[in-house]
Structure formats: C-alpha cells, structure tokens
Scaffold this motif. Structure first.
Motif, mmCIF file in Angstrom:
data_model
loop_
_atom_site.group_PDB
_atom_site.id
_atom_site.type_symbol
_atom_site.label_atom_id
_atom_site.label_comp_id
_atom_site.label_asym_id
_atom_site.label_seq_id
_atom_site.Cartn_x
_atom_site.Cartn_y
_atom_site.Cartn_z
ATOM 1 N N PHE A 43 -19.278 30.489 107.564
ATOM 2 C CA PHE A 43 -19.329 29.610 106.395
ATOM 3 C C PHE A 43 -20.778 29.296 106.023
ATOM 4 C CE2 PHE A 43 -18.992 25.678 103.959
ATOM 5 C CZ PHE A 43 -17.965 26.002 103.075
ATOM 6 N N LEU A 44 -21.622 29.109 107.007
ATOM 7 C CA LEU A 44 -23.043 28.869 106.728
ATOM 8 C C LEU A 44 -23.678 30.077 106.041
ATOM 9 C CD1 LEU A 44 -24.206 27.040 109.983
ATOM 10 C CD2 LEU A 44 -23.983 26.054 107.684
ATOM 11 N N GLU A 45 -23.255 31.275 106.436
ATOM 12 C CA GLU A 45 -23.771 32.480 105.773
ATOM 13 C C GLU A 45 -23.305 32.524 104.327
ATOM 14 O OE1 GLU A 45 -23.358 37.304 106.118
ATOM 15 O OE2 GLU A 45 -23.360 36.136 107.978
ATOM 16 N N PHE A 46 -22.038 32.187 104.085
ATOM 17 C CA PHE A 46 -21.529 32.098 102.710
ATOM 18 C C PHE A 46 -22.358 31.105 101.900
ATOM 19 C CE2 PHE A 46 -18.930 29.003 100.288
ATOM 20 C CZ PHE A 46 -18.720 29.748 99.135
ATOM 21 N N MET A 47 -22.662 29.949 102.490
ATOM 22 C CA MET A 47 -23.448 28.930 101.794
ATOM 23 C C MET A 47 -24.834 29.455 101.433
ATOM 24 S SD MET A 47 -21.732 26.057 101.357
ATOM 25 C CE MET A 47 -23.011 24.800 101.207
ATOM 26 N N GLU A 48 -25.419 30.236 102.337
ATOM 27 C CA GLU A 48 -26.764 30.776 102.113
ATOM 28 C C GLU A 48 -26.756 31.845 101.032
ATOM 29 O OE1 GLU A 48 -30.317 33.066 104.610
ATOM 30 O OE2 GLU A 48 -28.571 32.261 105.656
ATOM 31 N N VAL A 49 -25.724 32.696 101.038
ATOM 32 C CA VAL A 49 -25.666 33.818 100.094
ATOM 33 C C VAL A 49 -25.236 33.363 98.699
ATOM 34 C CG1 VAL A 49 -24.507 36.002 99.565
ATOM 35 C CG2 VAL A 49 -25.248 35.515 101.913
ATOM 36 N N VAL A 90 -21.226 27.815 90.721
ATOM 37 C CA VAL A 90 -21.972 28.917 91.327
ATOM 38 C C VAL A 90 -22.722 29.659 90.230
ATOM 39 C CG1 VAL A 90 -20.399 29.215 93.283
ATOM 40 C CG2 VAL A 90 -19.969 30.459 91.163
ATOM 41 N N GLN A 91 -23.850 30.248 90.600
ATOM 42 C CA GLN A 91 -24.712 30.945 89.646
ATOM 43 C C GLN A 91 -24.539 32.444 89.848
ATOM 44 O OE1 GLN A 91 -28.746 29.601 89.938
ATOM 45 N NE2 GLN A 91 -29.265 30.151 87.824
#
Length: 279
Positions: A118-124, A153-154
C-alpha cells in the motif's frame, strides 16, 4: 445523528435514527447474484481438507465420533472465508490510517506485506484523500453502503491512450474507490462502485450530510501480500441499471417470494401413521 447498522435475516441494513428509514446494504443487495461457482469451491475446500488431514480425521472419529468429523469438514469453507474477511478488515484499517497520514509502523507477519504494497501504491499514484468510510445513502432507490475512499489522482494518457500517474502535467480526476484484498478483482465491484456513485447523498460518521459529487470515474486497488494493481472500473448509468435489478430482486426475495405459492387446492398421498411420527 449517526447512522447505525443492524442484521436481519442474514442481510445488513442501515438505519437512519432521524428519519427511521431502514435500507439494505449494497453488499447484501449484491448477494442476490447467482453464485453457482460457490458449490464447486466449497466442495473443493472440503475435499482438500479431508486429504490433508486424513490421520487427524481418523483420530477425531475415534475420539469424538463421526458427527464431529463431518462438522469439521463441513466448516472448511466457512472458516477460510471468516479468516480472509478478518485479514481483509484489518488491512482496510491499515490502508485508511495510512491515507489519512498516520505512520502505522511495522505490522505482524501476515499483514506487513499489505502495508508495504500500500505504501508503494501511495508513492506511485499519490492519491489525495477527499473522504473515507462515509455512507452513501439513497432514498430514491432505498439502499445504503459504506464506501472505502473518495480520492483525487493526477493522471495523463500514455502512448496507447491508457491513463497513468502524472504528477507534473496530469489532469486531476475525482474517483470513487475501493480496496480489494481478495484473490482477484471481480465484475461485481463495478456494481458496488456504481451504487455509491449514484446515491443521493453522503453521510459522515457524525450524521452530517452532503451531496454526492460528480465523479470523473471509479477505480479499485487490488492488493495482496505479493502485488498491487490500481484499475479503472466502469460505474456509469448502464452498470447502475444492473445494480437496480438486483435491488428489485432483494425486494422479491424478502417480500413477494414468500407469498406467491398458495395453500393446496387439493392434495393426496399416503397418510403418515402416529407410530411413524413418533419414530
């Protein structure tokens, strides 16, 4: 005044104390879908448990009896489902805390991979939280449900026209979203997202109401202990029409279906004797 929930006849209902209206939950309505595959899956779970625990079953039969062994095998699918639901609920709590800006710290062994992914999703993707775990409420169609996330989201289209994260020149999209920790993502998530997106209003935990915003789309984050994928979901009026068909089936199941068969006009057959009834 805060919305509360209650269980009735195996379904979850949302109750508004202020208006005394009680509507079925989105998930309970989705359960009106035929799920013929579940019979095979439950049989497979039982068979696999029997093969893997054969010596244990023999001992159980000898010490506790056949009925205990049968009950143990019959419960295989239910125990698995309960364990997965519990893990999913705990993971959802972690996701919500993270997206609200909390540092949740390292988790126990079975949950830690979900936190990392989930942290990786947040970063990406870098989603911006608008609201989480509020209730989508529809007086028009009489249903309610708690959604996971509304986020911004952008994104920009890539060379093939697919939207991808773009934190410099991307357009901002307002999305209704859901976290899924199941084995795969399934089509009924579109029905779920459409129900939330087409509700009449959103209700916060303190009872404050606000209109449903106009969404640019819907998305699901499918996240497991090994990988994650952020996928667009169709949740338009066409999909919503199918959800409404299930809503109608929910009414059928709870009302008219109970009364469409009348008392026998005539009947016959062999009479059961008193001795047979007492056996």
């Amino acid at each position: 005044m805060a919305i509360r929930t209650t269980k009735k006849g195996g379904a979850r209902f949302y109750v508004n104390p202020a208006t005394r209206m009680m509507y079925p939950g989105v998930t309970s309505i989705l359960n009106m879908q035929p799920k013929t595959f579940l019979g095979y899956w439950r049989s497979k779970m039982t068979a696999e448990l029997a093969v893997k625990s054969f010596p244990f079953l023999q001992e159980m039969v000898e010490t506790a009896g056949e009925e205990a062994a049968v009950a143990y095998l019959k419960g295989a699918a239910d125990r698995y489902t309960k364990a997965r639901a519990s893990l999913g609920s705990e993971a959802h709590i972690i996701f919500e805390r993270i997206i609200r800006g909390e540092d949740v710290g390292r988790q126990r062994q079975d949950l830690e991979p979900y936190r990392v992914n989930f942290l990786e999703f947040m970063e990406v993707v870098r989603p911006e939280l608008v609201s989480a775990e509020d209730i989508a409420w529809s007086d028009t169609h009489e249903y309610a449900g708690s959604y996971d996330i509304i986020m911004r989201v952008q994104l920009s289209p890539d060379a093939e026209g697919h939207l991808v994260p773009d934190h410099v020149n991307g357009k901002w999209y307002l999305l209704i979203g859901d976290w899924k920790t199941s084995k795969d993502t399934y089509p009924d998530v579109a029905l779920q997202m459409a129900a939330y997106a087409h509700a009449d209003k959103l209700i916060a935990p303190n009872g404050a109401e606000r209109p449903v915003p106009e969404f640019d789309g819907a998305a699901v984050l499918h996240i497991t202990d090994t990988a994650w994928a952020f996928k667009p979901v169709q949740a338009d009026a066409e999909v919503f029409s199918y959800f409404l068909a299930l809503r109608k089936m929910f009414n059928w199941d709870r009302t008219l279906a109970k009364d469409v068969i009348g008392r026998p006009i005539a009947s016959g057959g062999r009479t059961v004797t008193g001795t047979e009834r007492r056996k």
